[in-house]
Enzyme design. Structure first.
Site, PDB file in Angstrom:
ATOM      1  N   GLU A   1       0.921  -1.185   0.163  1.00 21.73           N
ATOM      2  CA  GLU A   1      -0.046   0.017  -0.095  1.00 21.73           C
ATOM      3  C   GLU A   1       0.864   1.378  -0.044  1.00 21.73           C
ATOM      4  O   GLU A   1       1.795   1.292   0.720  1.00 21.73           O
ATOM      5  CB  GLU A   1      -0.933   0.028   1.248  1.00 21.73           C
ATOM      6  CG  GLU A   1      -1.776   1.099   1.290  1.00 21.73           C
ATOM      7  CD  GLU A   1      -2.957   0.757   2.637  1.00 21.73           C
ATOM      8  OE1 GLU A   1      -3.381  -0.144   3.030  1.00 21.73           O
ATOM      9  OE2 GLU A   1      -2.943   1.957   3.153  1.00 21.73           O
TER      10      GLU A   1
ATOM     11  N   ASP B   1       0.325   5.264   0.510  1.00 21.78           N
ATOM     12  CA  ASP B   1      -0.817   6.327   1.198  1.00 21.78           C
ATOM     13  C   ASP B   1      -0.479   7.542   1.246  1.00 21.78           C
ATOM     14  O   ASP B   1       0.657   8.160   1.656  1.00 21.78           O
ATOM     15  CB  ASP B   1      -1.158   6.074   2.511  1.00 21.78           C
ATOM     16  CG  ASP B   1      -1.476   4.519   2.660  1.00 21.78           C
ATOM     17  OD1 ASP B   1      -2.407   4.168   1.866  1.00 21.78           O
ATOM     18  OD2 ASP B   1      -1.402   3.955   3.917  1.00 21.78           O
TER      19      ASP B   1
ATOM     20  N   GLU C   1      -2.685  10.785   3.045  1.00 23.96           N
ATOM     21  CA  GLU C   1      -3.732  10.943   3.866  1.00 23.96           C
ATOM     22  C   GLU C   1      -3.697  12.441   4.289  1.00 23.96           C
ATOM     23  O   GLU C   1      -2.939  12.825   4.904  1.00 23.96           O
ATOM     24  CB  GLU C   1      -3.711   9.963   5.205  1.00 23.96           C
ATOM     25  CG  GLU C   1      -4.098   8.587   4.754  1.00 23.96           C
ATOM     26  CD  GLU C   1      -4.311   7.847   5.920  1.00 23.96           C
ATOM     27  OE1 GLU C   1      -5.428   6.939   6.232  1.00 23.96           O
ATOM     28  OE2 GLU C   1      -3.385   7.856   6.972  1.00 23.96           O
TER      29      GLU C   1
END
Ligand SMILES: *[C@@H]1O[C@H](CO)[C@@H](O)[C@H](O)[C@H]1NC(C)=O
Length: 296
Positions: free
Chosen positions: A109, A111, A113
């Site tokens: 993953e 990411d 955010e």
């Protein structure tokens, strides 16, 4: 005199040419395509609104639900970008995410955010990398602009050599392939692209101290630029049919150039809030990939 001037000029030209060859090529600009070409809503379909034939969308978060979307395709390597205008005003407690993830248990993953804040207080951009199901590699920075006023481009370059997080073409984080140091690197599990807007007021803003003010709902994040520049693969694919041949595989994308490294260093020095690499209470010995990270 004239001859000397020519020699000097030639020298300048040669030096410039040499410097150029060490320069990373610019990232390809995504072309504007409608949302539905590459993406589908994931949940709460009625909380997504479409504009200009789907070339721009808005995600809504209210007391009942947030919403999100995902790519139709799975991708193994590429350059994945999105233009986002984050929730304006009082966005405390909200999180807007843009990430890539494989869909298995030992998942990979990558990411972005965005943690909202009270009006006038700065957003935090948190990034993370999971490899083989293991994450805990958070880095947090403030942005050098207000991300709620205009669209900005957030992107990930992912090839066999590195994962680079860019904000408007400025590299803010690099995760090098350190497999020779025993660190797993995402290289064989295709990923989908995801984005979502949800409530996380138990942790997002000042560690959960600031709660979402529901009287300010709905909270709205806007998106555009739905082009995907990646190698599409089936979920089970172990490699990509055109691996090694696409623009993001080429030499000029296998490492940052010195100008990009300087920008990266500058951003980190000025805007870093948290870096797992330097968190000695959590990691008494520095995680191996951080050695490369601090090499710069
Ligand atoms: C919100 O603002 C406060 C005060 O300026 C700051 O400490 C915090 O880092 C900001 N961001 C988040 C997401 O908490």
């Amino acid at each position: 005199m004239v001859a000397r001037a020519w020699v000097l000029l030639l020298g300048v030209v040669l030096v410039t040419a040499a410097a150029k060859s060490a320069t990373a090529a610019p990232l390809r600009r995504p072309v504007a395509v409608p949302f539905g070409r590459n993406y589908v809503p994931t949940w709460a379909f009625d909380h997504i609104k479409y504009y200009n034939g789907g070339s721009q969308i808005e995600l809504y978060l209210d007391k009942y639900t947030g919403t999100g979307f995902q790519s139709k395709g799975n991708y193994l390597f590429g350059h994945f970008s999105m233009d986002i205008k984050l929730v304006p005003g009082d966005s405390a407690g909200t999180v807007t995410a843009f990430y890539l993830s494989s869909q298995n248990s030992e998942h990979d993953e990558i990411d972005f955010e965005f943690l909202g804040n009270r009006s006038g207080q700065p957003y935090i951009l948190q990034t993370n990398v999971f490899t083989g199901g293991q994450g805990n590699r958070e880095q947090r920075i403030y942005l050098w602009f207000d991300p709620t006023i205009a669209f900005h481009t957030y992107s990930v370059l992912w090839n066999l050599y590195q994962i680079v997080f860019f904000v408007d073409d400025v590299p803010i984080r690099v995760f090098k392939n350190c497999k020779e140091l025993g660190v797993r690197f995402p290289f064989y599990q295709p990923m989908k692209i995801y984005s979502s807007l949800w409530n996380a007021d138990d942790w997002a803003t000042r560690g959960g101290l600031e709660k979402t003010d529901w009287s300010k709902a709905p909270f709205v994040a806007a998106y555009r630029s739905f082009h995907v520049d990646g190698c599409e693969a089936s979920v089970e694919a172990r490699f990509c049919a055109t691996q090694g041949l696409r623009w993001w595989d080429q030499k000029e994308f296998q490492d940052l150039d010195s100008f990009q490294y300087r920008r990266l260093l500058e951003i980190r020095q000025k805007y870093t809030i948290y870096n797992y690499c330097t968190d000695r209470s959590r990691y008494p010995t520095m995680p191996p990939e951080c050695i490369r990270d601090h090499d710069i």
